[in-house]
Design a protein around this motif. Structure first.
Motif, PDB file in Angstrom:
ATOM      1  N   HIS A   1      -6.088  -4.679  -3.512  1.00 43.95           N
ATOM      2  CA  HIS A   1      -5.884  -3.900  -2.283  1.00 43.95           C
ATOM      3  C   HIS A   1      -4.688  -4.490  -1.539  1.00 43.95           C
ATOM      4  O   HIS A   1      -4.738  -5.607  -1.052  1.00 43.95           O
ATOM      5  N   ARG A   2      -3.589  -3.713  -1.457  1.00 46.97           N
ATOM      6  CA  ARG A   2      -2.349  -4.241  -0.901  1.00 46.97           C
ATOM      7  C   ARG A   2      -2.148  -3.917   0.578  1.00 46.97           C
ATOM      8  O   ARG A   2      -1.489  -4.679   1.290  1.00 46.97           O
ATOM      9  N   ALA A   3      -2.635  -2.762   1.057  1.00 45.42           N
ATOM     10  CA  ALA A   3      -2.370  -2.374   2.444  1.00 45.42           C
ATOM     11  C   ALA A   3      -3.400  -1.352   2.894  1.00 45.42           C
ATOM     12  O   ALA A   3      -4.038  -0.679   2.072  1.00 45.42           O
ATOM     13  N   SER A   4      -3.564  -1.244   4.215  1.00 45.54           N
ATOM     14  CA  SER A   4      -4.411  -0.230   4.828  1.00 45.54           C
ATOM     15  C   SER A   4      -3.602   0.534   5.873  1.00 45.54           C
ATOM     16  O   SER A   4      -2.471   0.161   6.206  1.00 45.54           O
ATOM     17  N   ASN A   5      -4.183   1.627   6.357  1.00 46.62           N
ATOM     18  CA  ASN A   5      -3.597   2.410   7.464  1.00 46.62           C
ATOM     19  C   ASN A   5      -2.257   3.064   7.116  1.00 46.62           C
ATOM     20  O   ASN A   5      -1.442   3.316   7.999  1.00 46.62           O
ATOM     21  N   LEU A   6      -2.028   3.339   5.830  1.00 47.81           N
ATOM     22  CA  LEU A   6      -0.814   4.059   5.446  1.00 47.81           C
ATOM     23  C   LEU A   6      -1.058   5.567   5.406  1.00 47.81           C
ATOM     24  O   LEU A   6      -0.187   6.345   5.748  1.00 47.81           O
ATOM     25  N   TYR A   7      -2.225   5.982   4.913  1.00 46.52           N
ATOM     26  CA  TYR A   7      -2.646   7.394   4.868  1.00 46.52           C
ATOM     27  C   TYR A   7      -1.622   8.273   4.149  1.00 46.52           C
ATOM     28  O   TYR A   7      -1.196   9.304   4.644  1.00 46.52           O
ATOM     29  N   VAL A   8      -1.241   7.832   2.948  1.00 47.17           N
ATOM     30  CA  VAL A   8      -0.233   8.523   2.152  1.00 47.17           C
ATOM     31  C   VAL A   8      -0.933   9.282   1.022  1.00 47.17           C
ATOM     32  O   VAL A   8      -1.865   8.764   0.400  1.00 47.17           O
ATOM     33  N   TYR A   9      -0.463  10.498   0.764  1.00 47.23           N
ATOM     34  CA  TYR A   9      -1.021  11.275  -0.352  1.00 47.23           C
ATOM     35  C   TYR A   9      -0.050  11.214  -1.535  1.00 47.23           C
ATOM     36  O   TYR A   9       0.111  10.167  -2.133  1.00 47.23           O
ATOM     37  N   GLU A  10       0.627  12.294  -1.890  1.00 45.99           N
ATOM     38  CA  GLU A  10       1.490  12.276  -3.075  1.00 45.99           C
ATOM     39  C   GLU A  10       2.647  11.302  -2.875  1.00 45.99           C
ATOM     40  O   GLU A  10       3.212  11.197  -1.776  1.00 45.99           O
ATOM     41  N   THR A  11       2.998  10.595  -3.959  1.00 41.22           N
ATOM     42  CA  THR A  11       4.026   9.561  -3.883  1.00 41.22           C
ATOM     43  C   THR A  11       5.012   9.679  -5.041  1.00 41.22           C
ATOM     44  O   THR A  11       4.698  10.251  -6.086  1.00 41.22           O
ATOM     45  N   GLU A  12       6.197   9.111  -4.824  1.00 45.79           N
ATOM     46  CA  GLU A  12       7.229   9.009  -5.855  1.00 45.79           C
ATOM     47  C   GLU A  12       7.875   7.634  -5.737  1.00 45.79           C
ATOM     48  O   GLU A  12       8.180   7.185  -4.632  1.00 45.79           O
ATOM     49  N   LEU A  13       8.094   6.989  -6.879  1.00 47.96           N
ATOM     50  CA  LEU A  13       8.643   5.642  -6.892  1.00 47.96           C
ATOM     51  C   LEU A  13      10.156   5.665  -6.997  1.00 47.96           C
ATOM     52  O   LEU A  13      10.722   6.335  -7.866  1.00 47.96           O
ATOM     53  N   ASP A  14      10.817   4.938  -6.092  1.00 47.73           N
ATOM     54  CA  ASP A  14      12.265   4.719  -6.140  1.00 47.73           C
ATOM     55  C   ASP A  14      12.476   3.284  -6.609  1.00 47.73           C
ATOM     56  O   ASP A  14      12.422   2.335  -5.814  1.00 47.73           O
ATOM     57  N   LYS A  15      12.698   3.129  -7.916  1.00 43.65           N
ATOM     58  CA  LYS A  15      12.804   1.780  -8.487  1.00 43.65           C
ATOM     59  C   LYS A  15      14.044   1.052  -7.992  1.00 43.65           C
ATOM     60  O   LYS A  15      14.021  -0.173  -7.813  1.00 43.65           O
ATOM     61  N   GLN A  16      15.144   1.803  -7.776  1.00 46.33           N
ATOM     62  CA  GLN A  16      16.396   1.169  -7.364  1.00 46.33           C
ATOM     63  C   GLN A  16      16.263   0.509  -5.995  1.00 46.33           C
ATOM     64  O   GLN A  16      16.751  -0.606  -5.772  1.00 46.33           O
TER      65      GLN A  16
ATOM     66  N   ALA B   1       7.549  -4.579  -2.438  1.00 43.76           N
ATOM     67  CA  ALA B   1       7.480  -6.045  -2.485  1.00 43.76           C
ATOM     68  C   ALA B   1       6.616  -6.593  -1.353  1.00 43.76           C
ATOM     69  O   ALA B   1       5.826  -7.524  -1.558  1.00 43.76           O
ATOM     70  N   THR B   2       6.751  -5.994  -0.154  1.00 40.84           N
ATOM     71  CA  THR B   2       6.008  -6.500   1.010  1.00 40.84           C
ATOM     72  C   THR B   2       4.847  -5.598   1.406  1.00 40.84           C
ATOM     73  O   THR B   2       4.001  -6.004   2.198  1.00 40.84           O
ATOM     74  N   TYR B   3       4.844  -4.341   0.905  1.00 42.38           N
ATOM     75  CA  TYR B   3       3.824  -3.335   1.223  1.00 42.38           C
ATOM     76  C   TYR B   3       3.847  -2.934   2.693  1.00 42.38           C
ATOM     77  O   TYR B   3       2.863  -2.441   3.227  1.00 42.38           O
ATOM     78  N   GLU B   4       4.975  -3.136   3.315  1.00 45.92           N
ATOM     79  CA  GLU B   4       5.162  -2.688   4.693  1.00 45.92           C
ATOM     80  C   GLU B   4       5.939  -1.372   4.701  1.00 45.92           C
ATOM     81  O   GLU B   4       6.708  -1.073   3.783  1.00 45.92           O
ATOM     82  N   MET B   5       5.736  -0.584   5.763  1.00 50.25           N
ATOM     83  CA  MET B   5       6.418   0.685   5.885  1.00 50.25           C
ATOM     84  C   MET B   5       7.853   0.449   6.350  1.00 50.25           C
ATOM     85  O   MET B   5       8.099  -0.094   7.416  1.00 50.25           O
ATOM     86  N   ARG B   6       8.825   0.853   5.511  1.00 48.44           N
ATOM     87  CA  ARG B   6      10.223   0.632   5.844  1.00 48.44           C
ATOM     88  C   ARG B   6      10.853   1.830   6.557  1.00 48.44           C
ATOM     89  O   ARG B   6      11.703   1.667   7.435  1.00 48.44           O
ATOM     90  N   HIS B   7      10.466   3.062   6.154  1.00 41.95           N
ATOM     91  CA  HIS B   7      10.997   4.273   6.791  1.00 41.95           C
ATOM     92  C   HIS B   7       9.839   5.206   7.148  1.00 41.95           C
ATOM     93  O   HIS B   7       8.839   5.268   6.425  1.00 41.95           O
TER      94      HIS B   7
END
Length: 316
Positions: free
Chosen positions: A205-220, A240-246
């Motif tokens: 379990h990496r993070a809580s309170n994100l409430y995100v549904y569909e996702t796409e990975l930006d590897k770059q 890397a940090t599991y924090e919300m950047r944008h």
């Protein structure tokens, strides 16, 4: 809240899509996908799996597959090996990508039984993704989060468990085989982000309170982009940090998301309003693309042909 959304949707009028001339079919569609060479359009309408040849021009022929077996035909999920899964009630179906003008076969290339564990508290499975390295795929039940890791070769589960005790967490899976992890996000429950180690099959379990549904990975950029349906935002989580950047406000009711792998741009749609938006992930900016139809549930970006397909109740 539910009454307000229902009233808002009832007041929406059917109109021509924008850009004009972009509607290919007037059929009600739940999910949409493009497969094969030459390409064929595949879509579901909760009753059948439909296919049409020549979606980009030429002779068009429509047919259906999995007749009399496709109960509750909803979700089409691309696999890592260019085929696609169909999530049925009693089986996971998988079709290989057709080549040389072949039709999709009436029955799937592979059929995997749904373990009884997934049906213990839920009649339906919710999402799936796979790992080409180990030949396994992972799915989870719609209710109460019973998950299973299934070996495609033996068709048997290699791991079973429960990810959450919440009734309806609204899960979405995005596998990152190069990183040897699968990301699981919950739009409800605690809004959690979990990681499954694809080798050890252990969850973190990496993070809580994100409430995100569909996702796409930006590897770059090392970002996991996702939609927040209830707040109408597109967010980017640092892997890397599991924090919300944008965190970008877009429109209430966002659901579908897909990514252009060449530009890195992300496309999203509002299920409630039917608007389509593009997220420039380098400039971190939102632009309006058009309006496609009511109940816009799914997007698919056909990368080789630079085309975005949208499934709505008013057509494709």
């Amino acid at each position: 809240c539910g009454i307000g959304v229902a009233a808002e949707m009832r007041g929406m009028q059917v109109r021509e899509p924008t850009p004009q001339g972009s509607r290919i079919l007037n059929d009600w569609a739940y999910d949409v996908y493009v497969t094969g060479d030459p390409p064929q359009l595949v879509w579901t309408d909760r009753r059948k799996i439909h296919v049409m040849t020549g979606p980009y021009g030429g002779e068009r022929e429509r047919y259906t597959v999995l007749d009399h077996h496709s109960f509750y035909a909803e979700r089409i999920v691309p696999s890592q090996d260019h085929g696609f899964y169909f999530l049925g009630l009693n089986h996971f179906e998988w079709w290989k990508e057709p080549r040389g003008g072949e039709r999709l076969t009436q029955m799937p290339t592979e059929r995997y039984p749904v373990p009884a564990w997934l049906h213990e508290d839920s009649s339906t499975t919710w999402t799936v993704d796979d790992d080409p390295v180990t030949g396994r795929f992972v799915s989870i039940s719609e209710y109460y989060s019973h998950y299973a890791v299934i070996d495609r070769r033996t068709r048997q589960p290699t791991a079973l468990g429960v990810l959450s005790s919440a009734f309806w967490p609204f899960w979405y899976f995005t596998a990152a085989p190069q990183r040897r992890v699968l990301y699981a996000t919950s739009a409800l429950d605690d809004g959690g982000l979990y990681e499954l180690d694809l080798d050890t099959l252990s969850w973190t379990h990496r993070a809580s309170n994100l409430y995100v549904y569909e996702t796409e990975l930006d590897k770059q950029q090392g970002l996991l982009w996702g939609v927040r349906s209830l707040t109408g935002e597109v967010v980017a989580v640092d892997t890397a940090t599991y924090e919300m950047r944008h965190r970008l406000p877009v429109q209430f009711g966002l659901r579908g998301m897909d990514r252009d792998p060449d530009s890195g741009d992300v496309y999203v749609c509002s299920e409630i309003y039917g608007d389509i938006f593009r997220i420039d992930t380098r400039a971190v900016a939102v632009s309006h693309v058009g309006w496609c139809g009511r109940l816009c549930r799914s997007l698919y970006f056909d990368s080789p042909r630079r085309t975005l397909w949208v499934a709505t109740s008013d057509g494709i």
